[in-house]
Design a protein around this motif. Structure first.
Motif, PDB file in Angstrom:
ATOM      1  N   ARG A  30     129.757  56.011  11.554  1.00 48.14           N
ATOM      2  CA  ARG A  30     130.190  56.220  12.935  1.00 48.14           C
ATOM      3  C   ARG A  30     131.249  57.326  13.009  1.00 48.14           C
ATOM      4  NH1 ARG A  30     129.814  50.734  12.638  1.00 48.14           N
ATOM      5  NH2 ARG A  30     132.040  50.265  12.886  1.00 48.14           N
ATOM      6  N   VAL A  31     132.054  57.459  11.958  1.00 53.50           N
ATOM      7  CA  VAL A  31     133.000  58.574  11.905  1.00 53.50           C
ATOM      8  C   VAL A  31     132.242  59.896  11.900  1.00 53.50           C
ATOM      9  CG1 VAL A  31     134.664  59.777  10.424  1.00 53.50           C
ATOM     10  CG2 VAL A  31     134.893  57.323  10.804  1.00 53.50           C
ATOM     11  N   VAL A  32     131.204  59.993  11.081  1.00 55.98           N
ATOM     12  CA  VAL A  32     130.392  61.219  11.016  1.00 55.98           C
ATOM     13  C   VAL A  32     129.802  61.533  12.388  1.00 55.98           C
ATOM     14  CG1 VAL A  32     128.299  62.239  10.040  1.00 55.98           C
ATOM     15  CG2 VAL A  32     129.871  60.951   8.565  1.00 55.98           C
ATOM     16  N   ALA A  33     129.293  60.487  13.062  1.00 53.35           N
ATOM     17  CA  ALA A  33     128.689  60.701  14.383  1.00 53.35           C
ATOM     18  C   ALA A  33     129.727  61.149  15.405  1.00 53.35           C
ATOM     19  CB  ALA A  33     128.006  59.412  14.846  1.00 53.35           C
ATOM     20  N   MET A  34     130.918  60.563  15.340  1.00 55.91           N
ATOM     21  CA  MET A  34     131.980  60.975  16.276  1.00 55.91           C
ATOM     22  C   MET A  34     132.392  62.425  16.031  1.00 55.91           C
ATOM     23  SD  MET A  34     132.876  58.444  18.395  1.00 55.91           S
ATOM     24  CE  MET A  34     134.609  58.655  18.839  1.00 55.91           C
ATOM     25  N   ALA A  40     130.625  64.716  14.862  1.00 55.42           N
ATOM     26  CA  ALA A  40     129.530  65.594  15.263  1.00 55.42           C
ATOM     27  C   ALA A  40     129.331  65.631  16.780  1.00 55.42           C
ATOM     28  CB  ALA A  40     128.235  65.144  14.581  1.00 55.42           C
ATOM     29  N   GLY A  41     130.164  64.896  17.506  1.00 55.90           N
ATOM     30  CA  GLY A  41     130.069  64.904  18.962  1.00 55.90           C
ATOM     31  C   GLY A  41     128.943  64.068  19.521  1.00 55.90           C
ATOM     32  N   GLN A  42     128.456  63.100  18.736  1.00 62.22           N
ATOM     33  CA  GLN A  42     127.325  62.291  19.170  1.00 62.22           C
ATOM     34  C   GLN A  42     127.735  61.061  19.983  1.00 62.22           C
ATOM     35  OE1 GLN A  42     125.197  61.428  15.546  1.00 62.22           O
ATOM     36  NE2 GLN A  42     124.727  63.580  15.147  1.00 62.22           N
ATOM     37  N   ALA A  43     129.036  60.810  20.090  1.00 62.03           N
ATOM     38  CA  ALA A  43     129.522  59.686  20.877  1.00 62.03           C
ATOM     39  C   ALA A  43     130.949  59.956  21.317  1.00 62.03           C
ATOM     40  CB  ALA A  43     129.454  58.387  20.063  1.00 62.03           C
ATOM     41  N   GLU A  44     131.364  59.292  22.404  1.00 55.80           N
ATOM     42  CA  GLU A  44     132.719  59.453  22.924  1.00 55.80           C
ATOM     43  C   GLU A  44     133.641  58.313  22.504  1.00 55.80           C
ATOM     44  OE1 GLU A  44     132.980  61.195  27.125  1.00 55.80           O
ATOM     45  OE2 GLU A  44     131.036  60.148  27.127  1.00 55.80           O
ATOM     46  N   ALA A  45     133.053  57.171  22.143  1.00 54.71           N
ATOM     47  CA  ALA A  45     133.883  56.006  21.798  1.00 54.71           C
ATOM     48  C   ALA A  45     133.164  55.151  20.767  1.00 54.71           C
ATOM     49  CB  ALA A  45     134.190  55.177  23.046  1.00 54.71           C
ATOM     50  N   LEU A  88     139.850  49.729   9.558  1.00 52.12           N
ATOM     51  CA  LEU A  88     141.157  50.348   9.359  1.00 52.12           C
ATOM     52  C   LEU A  88     141.082  51.673   8.606  1.00 52.12           C
ATOM     53  CD1 LEU A  88     144.276  50.164   9.515  1.00 52.12           C
ATOM     54  CD2 LEU A  88     144.193  48.855   7.382  1.00 52.12           C
ATOM     55  N   SER A  89     140.387  51.679   7.464  1.00 52.80           N
ATOM     56  CA  SER A  89     140.375  52.880   6.630  1.00 52.80           C
ATOM     57  C   SER A  89     139.698  54.043   7.335  1.00 52.80           C
ATOM     58  CB  SER A  89     139.708  52.592   5.281  1.00 52.80           C
ATOM     59  OG  SER A  89     138.373  52.177   5.456  1.00 52.80           O
ATOM     60  N   ASN A  90     138.631  53.771   8.073  1.00 50.03           N
ATOM     61  CA  ASN A  90     137.924  54.858   8.751  1.00 50.03           C
ATOM     62  C   ASN A  90     138.650  55.298  10.017  1.00 50.03           C
ATOM     63  OD1 ASN A  90     135.258  55.674   7.400  1.00 50.03           O
ATOM     64  ND2 ASN A  90     135.237  53.450   7.225  1.00 50.03           N
ATOM     65  N   ARG A  91     139.401  54.375  10.658  1.00 52.15           N
ATOM     66  CA  ARG A  91     140.275  54.804  11.765  1.00 52.15           C
ATOM     67  C   ARG A  91     141.301  55.791  11.242  1.00 52.15           C
ATOM     68  NH1 ARG A  91     145.089  52.664  14.323  1.00 52.15           N
ATOM     69  NH2 ARG A  91     145.743  52.213  12.160  1.00 52.15           N
ATOM     70  N   ASN A  92     141.923  55.440  10.122  1.00 49.06           N
ATOM     71  CA  ASN A  92     142.921  56.336   9.541  1.00 49.06           C
ATOM     72  C   ASN A  92     142.306  57.679   9.146  1.00 49.06           C
ATOM     73  OD1 ASN A  92     144.768  54.303   9.879  1.00 49.06           O
ATOM     74  ND2 ASN A  92     144.801  53.684   7.726  1.00 49.06           N
ATOM     75  N   LYS A  93     141.087  57.615   8.629  1.00 49.01           N
ATOM     76  CA  LYS A  93     140.409  58.835   8.177  1.00 49.01           C
ATOM     77  C   LYS A  93     140.140  59.790   9.334  1.00 49.01           C
ATOM     78  CE  LYS A  93     136.047  60.393   6.081  1.00 49.01           C
ATOM     79  NZ  LYS A  93     134.757  59.944   5.498  1.00 49.01           N
ATOM     80  N   ILE A  94     139.613  59.276  10.441  1.00 46.90           N
ATOM     81  CA  ILE A  94     139.244  60.171  11.542  1.00 46.90           C
ATOM     82  C   ILE A  94     140.479  60.730  12.240  1.00 46.90           C
ATOM     83  CG2 ILE A  94     139.040  58.414  13.363  1.00 46.90           C
ATOM     84  CD1 ILE A  94     136.541  59.924  14.342  1.00 46.90           C
TER      85      ILE A  94
END
Length: 308
Positions: A148-152, A154-159, A164-170
């Motif tokens: 989902r990080v990759v998709a965000m 890439a502009g494929q989603a707004e929300a 936790l770890s992927n929130r920190n990453k993005i």
């Protein structure tokens, strides 16, 4: 993939554990607990299933003894004698959106990308709608926070909703494009261990050894998260993960403990009550949470014994 370990002290049976996914860094603490249980005399074997539903069904059919999951709807519908015995992790997830949105209320009508239908993030979305008085737009499903990080990006989603770890990453990678929205505290279970009650009572000694090991690791980890990397067996399933993954274990557990992902006491009655309220709001349990009996969903005896 499966593995079997023999212990020095024989038990009546070998505990068959159903994992809901392949071993990963996020399961390192669980495998440290298995190593401690083995030293205390537990025989066990584990099998990794492709998804949580398959692990749940394996316990219901009697093919496996203990599994990962939060099968509240299944327990209520089937009346099967299945009970949760230990909270592995809380539902600590984070709504992340583009800079167009700053609060949860701002997401009214906005499409959202989630993990899976009727899964943890779907439940979180339902509760957000209920508490904030909003309705999300169309829901799409992309399994895996990292995907989902990759998709965000890439502009494929707004929300979306991330762990936790992927929130920190993005936010670290693209904090100029995304907001981590303020989220209310949740003590309900994301992952828990459950088993057939009759089987647990017939194998009380083995179950107590297992839960005691889990409780000891979760308690030690709350004081010093680095204990997980130090006790990880280099020859075990976690020790065989790529070096770059192993290098991040300390960081992951430090952030997770600080973020409240783990209850050092394994959840217990507080988690059971939080679960009943949460999963009712999420639409997976029917009835008034105050009228539901926690003993119909949890078996507290092994954790009570461990806490003594």
């Amino acid at each position: 993939m499966a593995a079997c370990f023999g212990a020095t002290a024989a038990q009546a049976e070998t505990i068959r554990i159903a994992l809901a996914e392949q071993p990963s860094d996020e399961m390192a603490a669980f495998f440290v607990a298995l190593d401690r249980a083995k030293k205390a005399g537990l025989d066990y074997e584990w099998t990794a299933f492709a998804e949580e539903e398959l692990a749940i069904q394996a316990v219901l059919s009697g093919d496996m003894d203990i599994a990962f999951g939060t099968p509240y709807a299944v327990m209520q519908r089937s009346k099967a004698p299945v009970r949760i015995i230990f909270q592995l992790s809380r539902l600590v997830f984070f709504p992340v959106a583009t800079k167009d949105y700053a609060t949860l209320k701002d997401l009214d009508g906005v499409p959202i990308m989630l993990h899976s239908r009727a899964g943890g993030t779907d439940s979180i979305a339902n509760v957000i709608e209920d508490r904030e008085g909003i309705t999300f737009g169309e829901r799409s499903y992309v399994p895996g926070s990292d995907n989902r990080v990759v998709a965000m990006l890439a502009g494929q989603a707004e929300a979306t909703i991330l762990d936790l770890s992927n929130r920190n990453k993005i936010i670290a990678e693209a904090g100029d494009r995304f907001n981590s929205l303020p989220m209310f505290e949740v003590k309900a279970s994301d992952e828990a261990l459950f088993a057939n009650l009759d089987w647990m009572q017939e194998n009380e000694e083995a179950v107590n050894i297992f839960v005691d090991a889990l409780h000891s690791v979760w308690t030690d980890m709350s004081k010093d998260p680095s204990i997980i990397s130090r006790e990880t067996d280099p020859n075990g399933p976690i020790g065989q993960l790529p070096a770059e993954v192993l290098a991040g274990i300390d960081k992951f557990y430090s952030e997770a403990v600080a973020g409240g992902l783990y209850d050092p006491n394994g959840g217990g009655r507080e988690a059971a009550m939080a679960d009943l309220e949460w999963y009712t709001m999420a639409g997976q349990l029917e009835g008034d949470p105050a009228s539901l009996n926690p003993d119909d969903f949890w078996y507290f005896a092994p954790l009570d014994a461990a806490m003594k």
